[in-house]
Motif scaffolding. Structure first.
Motif, mmCIF file in Angstrom:
data_model
loop_
_atom_site.group_PDB
_atom_site.id
_atom_site.type_symbol
_atom_site.label_atom_id
_atom_site.label_comp_id
_atom_site.label_asym_id
_atom_site.label_seq_id
_atom_site.Cartn_x
_atom_site.Cartn_y
_atom_site.Cartn_z
ATOM 1 N N LEU A 9 -0.462 19.895 -1.432
ATOM 2 C CA LEU A 9 -0.265 20.592 -0.166
ATOM 3 C C LEU A 9 -1.510 20.404 0.692
ATOM 4 C CD1 LEU A 9 1.213 22.635 1.682
ATOM 5 C CD2 LEU A 9 0.120 24.456 0.327
ATOM 6 N N VAL A 10 -1.314 19.982 1.922
ATOM 7 C CA VAL A 10 -2.432 19.741 2.819
ATOM 8 C C VAL A 10 -2.034 20.165 4.227
ATOM 9 C CG1 VAL A 10 -1.724 17.351 3.286
ATOM 10 C CG2 VAL A 10 -4.140 17.996 3.510
ATOM 11 N N GLN A 11 -3.006 20.543 5.023
ATOM 12 C CA GLN A 11 -2.735 20.892 6.406
ATOM 13 C C GLN A 11 -2.592 19.631 7.250
ATOM 14 O OE1 GLN A 11 -5.880 23.577 7.624
ATOM 15 N NE2 GLN A 11 -4.636 25.364 7.096
ATOM 16 N N ALA A 12 -1.900 19.765 8.357
ATOM 17 C CA ALA A 12 -1.753 18.646 9.285
ATOM 18 C C ALA A 12 -3.132 18.138 9.689
ATOM 19 C CB ALA A 12 -0.966 19.074 10.512
ATOM 20 N N GLY A 13 -3.258 16.814 9.713
ATOM 21 C CA GLY A 13 -4.533 16.194 10.004
ATOM 22 C C GLY A 13 -5.358 15.878 8.774
ATOM 23 N N GLY A 14 -4.948 16.405 7.640
ATOM 24 C CA GLY A 14 -5.681 16.185 6.401
ATOM 25 C C GLY A 14 -5.349 14.866 5.737
ATOM 26 N N SER A 15 -5.913 14.681 4.547
ATOM 27 C CA SER A 15 -5.751 13.422 3.813
ATOM 28 C C SER A 15 -5.376 13.681 2.365
ATOM 29 C CB SER A 15 -7.063 12.626 3.845
ATOM 30 O OG SER A 15 -7.437 12.286 5.151
ATOM 31 N N LEU A 16 -4.671 12.716 1.795
ATOM 32 C CA LEU A 16 -4.364 12.694 0.372
ATOM 33 C C LEU A 16 -4.405 11.247 -0.097
ATOM 34 C CD1 LEU A 16 -1.304 15.107 -0.046
ATOM 35 C CD2 LEU A 16 -3.592 15.453 -0.992
ATOM 36 N N ARG A 17 -4.669 11.060 -1.382
ATOM 37 C CA ARG A 17 -4.639 9.731 -1.973
ATOM 38 C C ARG A 17 -3.690 9.737 -3.172
ATOM 39 N NH1 ARG A 17 -9.035 6.587 -5.626
ATOM 40 N NH2 ARG A 17 -8.715 4.457 -4.867
ATOM 41 N N LEU A 18 -2.654 8.943 -3.071
ATOM 42 C CA LEU A 18 -1.699 8.804 -4.167
ATOM 43 C C LEU A 18 -2.087 7.623 -5.050
ATOM 44 C CD1 LEU A 18 1.689 9.301 -2.270
ATOM 45 C CD2 LEU A 18 0.125 11.034 -3.178
ATOM 46 N N SER A 19 -1.793 7.765 -6.329
ATOM 47 C CA SER A 19 -2.024 6.678 -7.276
ATOM 48 C C SER A 19 -0.738 6.381 -8.033
ATOM 49 C CB SER A 19 -3.111 7.058 -8.290
ATOM 50 O OG SER A 19 -4.340 7.286 -7.657
ATOM 51 N N CYS A 20 -0.581 5.131 -8.424
ATOM 52 C CA CYS A 20 0.569 4.723 -9.232
ATOM 53 C C CYS A 20 0.053 3.770 -10.303
ATOM 54 C CB CYS A 20 1.617 4.040 -8.372
ATOM 55 S SG CYS A 20 3.054 3.426 -9.301
ATOM 56 N N ALA A 21 0.042 4.243 -11.534
ATOM 57 C CA ALA A 21 -0.463 3.449 -12.643
ATOM 58 C C ALA A 21 0.693 2.794 -13.380
ATOM 59 C CB ALA A 21 -1.261 4.334 -13.593
ATOM 60 N N ALA A 22 0.573 1.491 -13.586
ATOM 61 C CA ALA A 22 1.590 0.743 -14.316
ATOM 62 C C ALA A 22 1.123 0.524 -15.751
ATOM 63 C CB ALA A 22 1.852 -0.587 -13.637
ATOM 64 N N SER A 23 1.981 0.841 -16.684
ATOM 65 C CA SER A 23 1.650 0.620 -18.085
ATOM 66 C C SER A 23 2.689 -0.291 -18.715
ATOM 67 C CB SER A 23 1.598 1.953 -18.844
ATOM 68 O OG SER A 23 2.839 2.599 -18.784
ATOM 69 N N GLY A 24 2.310 -0.876 -19.832
ATOM 70 C CA GLY A 24 3.228 -1.790 -20.481
ATOM 71 C C GLY A 24 3.193 -3.150 -19.821
ATOM 72 N N ARG A 25 4.275 -3.840 -19.881
ATOM 73 C CA ARG A 25 4.336 -5.212 -19.401
ATOM 74 C C ARG A 25 4.422 -5.255 -17.879
ATOM 75 N NH1 ARG A 25 8.640 -9.629 -21.776
ATOM 76 N NH2 ARG A 25 7.796 -11.450 -20.704
ATOM 77 N N ASN A 75 -4.276 -2.133 -13.115
ATOM 78 C CA ASN A 75 -2.822 -2.047 -12.942
ATOM 79 C C ASN A 75 -2.424 -0.800 -12.166
ATOM 80 O OD1 ASN A 75 -2.255 -4.464 -14.193
ATOM 81 N ND2 ASN A 75 -1.762 -3.547 -16.162
ATOM 82 N N THR A 76 -3.143 -0.532 -11.107
ATOM 83 C CA THR A 76 -2.929 0.695 -10.346
ATOM 84 C C THR A 76 -2.836 0.379 -8.859
ATOM 85 O OG1 THR A 76 -4.117 2.002 -11.997
ATOM 86 C CG2 THR A 76 -3.833 2.987 -9.832
ATOM 87 N N MET A 77 -1.905 1.066 -8.209
ATOM 88 C CA MET A 77 -1.722 0.968 -6.767
ATOM 89 C C MET A 77 -2.079 2.312 -6.154
ATOM 90 S SD MET A 77 1.828 0.217 -4.694
ATOM 91 C CE MET A 77 2.670 1.592 -5.457
ATOM 92 N N TYR A 78 -2.582 2.271 -4.919
ATOM 93 C CA TYR A 78 -2.999 3.492 -4.238
ATOM 94 C C TYR A 78 -2.355 3.569 -2.861
ATOM 95 C CZ TYR A 78 -6.636 3.036 -7.773
ATOM 96 O OH TYR A 78 -7.317 2.872 -8.963
ATOM 97 N N LEU A 79 -2.261 4.792 -2.348
ATOM 98 C CA LEU A 79 -1.866 5.002 -0.969
ATOM 99 C C LEU A 79 -2.796 6.062 -0.392
ATOM 100 C CD1 LEU A 79 0.192 4.165 1.226
ATOM 101 C CD2 LEU A 79 1.480 6.234 0.625
ATOM 102 N N GLN A 80 -3.703 5.624 0.463
ATOM 103 C CA GLN A 80 -4.579 6.557 1.171
ATOM 104 C C GLN A 80 -3.869 7.014 2.429
ATOM 105 O OE1 GLN A 80 -7.700 7.782 0.313
ATOM 106 N NE2 GLN A 80 -7.428 9.104 2.110
ATOM 107 N N MET A 81 -3.653 8.301 2.527
ATOM 108 C CA MET A 81 -2.901 8.860 3.649
ATOM 109 C C MET A 81 -3.832 9.749 4.463
ATOM 110 S SD MET A 81 0.703 9.765 1.763
ATOM 111 C CE MET A 81 -0.003 11.102 0.806
ATOM 112 N N ASN A 82 -4.087 9.347 5.694
ATOM 113 C CA ASN A 82 -4.943 10.104 6.605
ATOM 114 C C ASN A 82 -4.122 10.613 7.780
ATOM 115 O OD1 ASN A 82 -7.184 9.405 4.979
ATOM 116 N ND2 ASN A 82 -7.536 7.534 6.165
ATOM 117 N N SER A 83 -4.693 11.560 8.503
ATOM 118 C CA SER A 83 -4.030 12.122 9.688
ATOM 119 C C SER A 83 -2.590 12.502 9.378
ATOM 120 C CB SER A 83 -4.079 11.110 10.847
ATOM 121 O OG SER A 83 -5.406 10.770 11.157
#
Length: 120
Positions: A9-25, A75-83
């Motif tokens: 949960l974040v206020q409008a204008g804030g930031s979050l960073r999502l991660s997606c880790a891939a395991s296995g093949r 093996n990780t993807m990110y999504l930096q979300m600003n504003s």
């Protein structure tokens, strides 16, 4: 197997960073993407990155605010979300595909989703 994390949960204008880790093949994966699904709406494309070349593509509504990246060694993807805006509120899913595409139907592997809520 994909594991998404980083929502919250974040206020409008804030930031979050999502991660997606891939395991296995991970052999044969050409692209990974973030999609999102708001209540009562269909899952929609947000951002895609090619696994080898790191070429990114975004939906128009997030251009200039979101940045997708990947760390092949981890093996990780990110999504930096600003504003962040209230309209960004959704469950965010990461997906992996054997082809370079933004089409939902072409994604073979999915993470479990992580909730992003932006308050006004």
């Amino acid at each position: 197997q994909l594991q998404a994390s980083g929502g919250g949960l974040v206020q409008a204008g804030g930031s979050l960073r999502l991660s997606c880790a891939a395991s296995g093949r991970t052999f044969g994966i050409s692209a990974m993407s973030w999609f999102r699904q708001a209540p009562g709406k269909e899952r929609e494309f947000v951002a895609r990155i090619t696994w080898s070349g790191g070429i990114a593509r975004y939906t128009d509504s997030v251009k200039g605010r979101f940045t997708i990246s990947r760390d092949n060694a981890k093996n990780t993807m990110y999504l930096q979300m600003n504003s962040l805006k209230p309209e960004d509120t959704a469950v965010y899913y990461c997906g992996a595909s054997r082809v370079i595409t933004t089409r939902l139907v072409d994604y073979d592997y999915w993470g479990q989703g992580t909730q992003v809520t932006v308050s006004s």
